[in-house]
Design an enzyme around this catalytic site. Structure first.
Site, PDB file in Angstrom:
ATOM      1  N   GLU A  45      -5.647   1.060   5.842  1.00  0.00           N
ATOM      2  CA  GLU A  45      -5.923   0.027   7.046  1.00  0.00           C
ATOM      3  C   GLU A  45      -6.913   0.807   8.032  1.00  0.00           C
ATOM      4  O   GLU A  45      -6.745   2.118   8.205  1.00  0.00           O
ATOM      5  CB  GLU A  45      -4.795  -0.373   7.644  1.00  0.00           C
ATOM      6  CG  GLU A  45      -4.940  -1.245   8.899  1.00  0.00           C
ATOM      7  CD  GLU A  45      -3.672  -1.525   9.494  1.00  0.00           C
ATOM      8  OE1 GLU A  45      -3.217  -2.515   9.994  1.00  0.00           O
ATOM      9  OE2 GLU A  45      -2.570  -0.571   9.415  1.00  0.00           O
ATOM     10  N   LYS A 117      -4.690  -9.792   7.713  1.00  0.00           N
ATOM     11  CA  LYS A 117      -3.319  -9.402   7.800  1.00  0.00           C
ATOM     12  C   LYS A 117      -2.546 -10.697   8.545  1.00  0.00           C
ATOM     13  O   LYS A 117      -3.028 -11.072   9.492  1.00  0.00           O
ATOM     14  CB  LYS A 117      -3.531  -8.040   8.704  1.00  0.00           C
ATOM     15  CG  LYS A 117      -1.904  -7.574   8.966  1.00  0.00           C
ATOM     16  CD  LYS A 117      -2.162  -6.328   9.776  1.00  0.00           C
ATOM     17  CE  LYS A 117      -0.820  -5.824  10.094  1.00  0.00           C
ATOM     18  NZ  LYS A 117      -1.104  -4.457  10.864  1.00  0.00           N
ATOM     19  N   CYS A 158      -0.247  -3.086   5.911  1.00  0.00           N
ATOM     20  CA  CYS A 158       0.711  -2.133   6.796  1.00  0.00           C
ATOM     21  C   CYS A 158       1.859  -3.101   7.068  1.00  0.00           C
ATOM     22  O   CYS A 158       2.937  -3.022   6.254  1.00  0.00           O
ATOM     23  CB  CYS A 158      -0.102  -2.091   8.104  1.00  0.00           C
ATOM     24  SG  CYS A 158       0.893  -0.614   8.889  1.00  0.00           S
TER      25      CYS A 158
END
Length: 287
Positions: A45, A117, A158
């Site tokens: 990330e 995300k 994440c």
């Protein structure tokens, strides 16, 4: 090598405030991974920039068509004829918002898939750290899978790790490999990183590939590192430490079918309602 097998490499980084330096570091490790025989390479990330200064980040990032990291690293994928998964880049999508966007690049340098995300990390930690991703980032709305020559890849980033419904949905859509590029904080990583990655693998019968940021960054944040490759039975096949470098493993996707046959949770799962304090009608005994 069987058609269902390939060599995966995870690039562990310690990205800082200088985009050019981060690109150079990522490119060098991608070159090393390709030389070592990797067919698929994943970066963490925020590959190209980590900086808690919102104003500095907004000034540095560019729209996708102008992003230097994307241009340079697409060329790396084409040069080495590899599948390159950029765990995420900060991509400007409006005057005041950024997308935390993953890219899967094919061996011809073309973008095969994009994923923004979905889950934003908004939290106040006991050590005094405060994170408000939603103040800067625009959350994604759609889960994404993409086909590799060996099987289907499910994309996540994440904090998405903490939301098992996303990973079940990806597996139900056919994903055999779940990906989790991350910049997990040291504190939360020490407590939860391994157990959550192994849980996502076990509960879906999938491989999990997670390239991570690790160490103390220029902006002062500490990330956990420990890039992991986990098989569908929850076994850790390869693990990094806290320093930048490569983690490599052979991925045999025939193990996915074996795990899912032994514990068919995807087939056996059922939808259900939640009773709120009342006994469901079908459980009531006639009097």
């Amino acid at each position: 090598m069987a058609a269902s097998s390939f060599t995966a490499a995870l690039v562990q980084m310690r990205s800082g405030r200088k985009i050019e330096a981060n690109i150079e570091a990522a490119a060098a490790l991608i070159d090393e991974a390709a030389k070592a025989g990797a067919h698929y390479v994943q970066t963490p990330e925020m590959t190209s920039l980590i900086d808690r200064d919102r104003a500095a980040v907004m000034a540095a990032v560019q729209p996708e068509e102008d992003d230097v990291a994307l241009t340079v690293l697409r060329d790396r994928a084409k040069r080495h004829k590899i599948w390159l998964h950029l765990g995420s880049l900060a991509i400007k999508v409006s005057d005041d918002r950024i997308a935390n966007r993953a890219f899967v690049i094919s061996p011809d340098g073309e973008i095969a898939a994009r994923y923004d995300k979905i889950h934003m990390f908004d939290v106040d930690l006991p050590n005094g750290e405060s994170w408000r991703e939603s103040a800067t980032y625009r959350p994604g709305e759609i889960a994404v899978t993409t086909d590799l020559p060996w099987g289907k890849l499910g994309l996540a980033i994440c904090y998405d790790l903490r939301f098992p419904a996303l990973h079940r949905a990806l597996a139900e859509a056919g994903a055999e490999i779940l990906t989790m590029p991350a910049a997990f904080t040291r504190q939360t990583g020490e407590a939860h990183w391994h157990v959550l990655l192994r849980a996502r693998a076990i509960e879906t019968g999938s491989f999990v590939l997670a390239a991570a940021q690790g160490g103390t960054h220029e902006d002062g944040r500490e990330t956990f590192g420990h890039s992991l490759v986990v098989d569908p039975w929850g076994r850790v096949l390869a693990e990094g430490g806290s320093e930048p470098g490569l983690v490599m493993a052979e991925i045999d996707l025939s193990l996915v079918a074996q795990a899912r046959a032994q514990i068919p949770v995807l087939e056996n799962g059922r939808r259900f309602a939640v009773a709120r304090g009342e006994t469901p009608a079908y459980l009531k005994v006639a009097t």
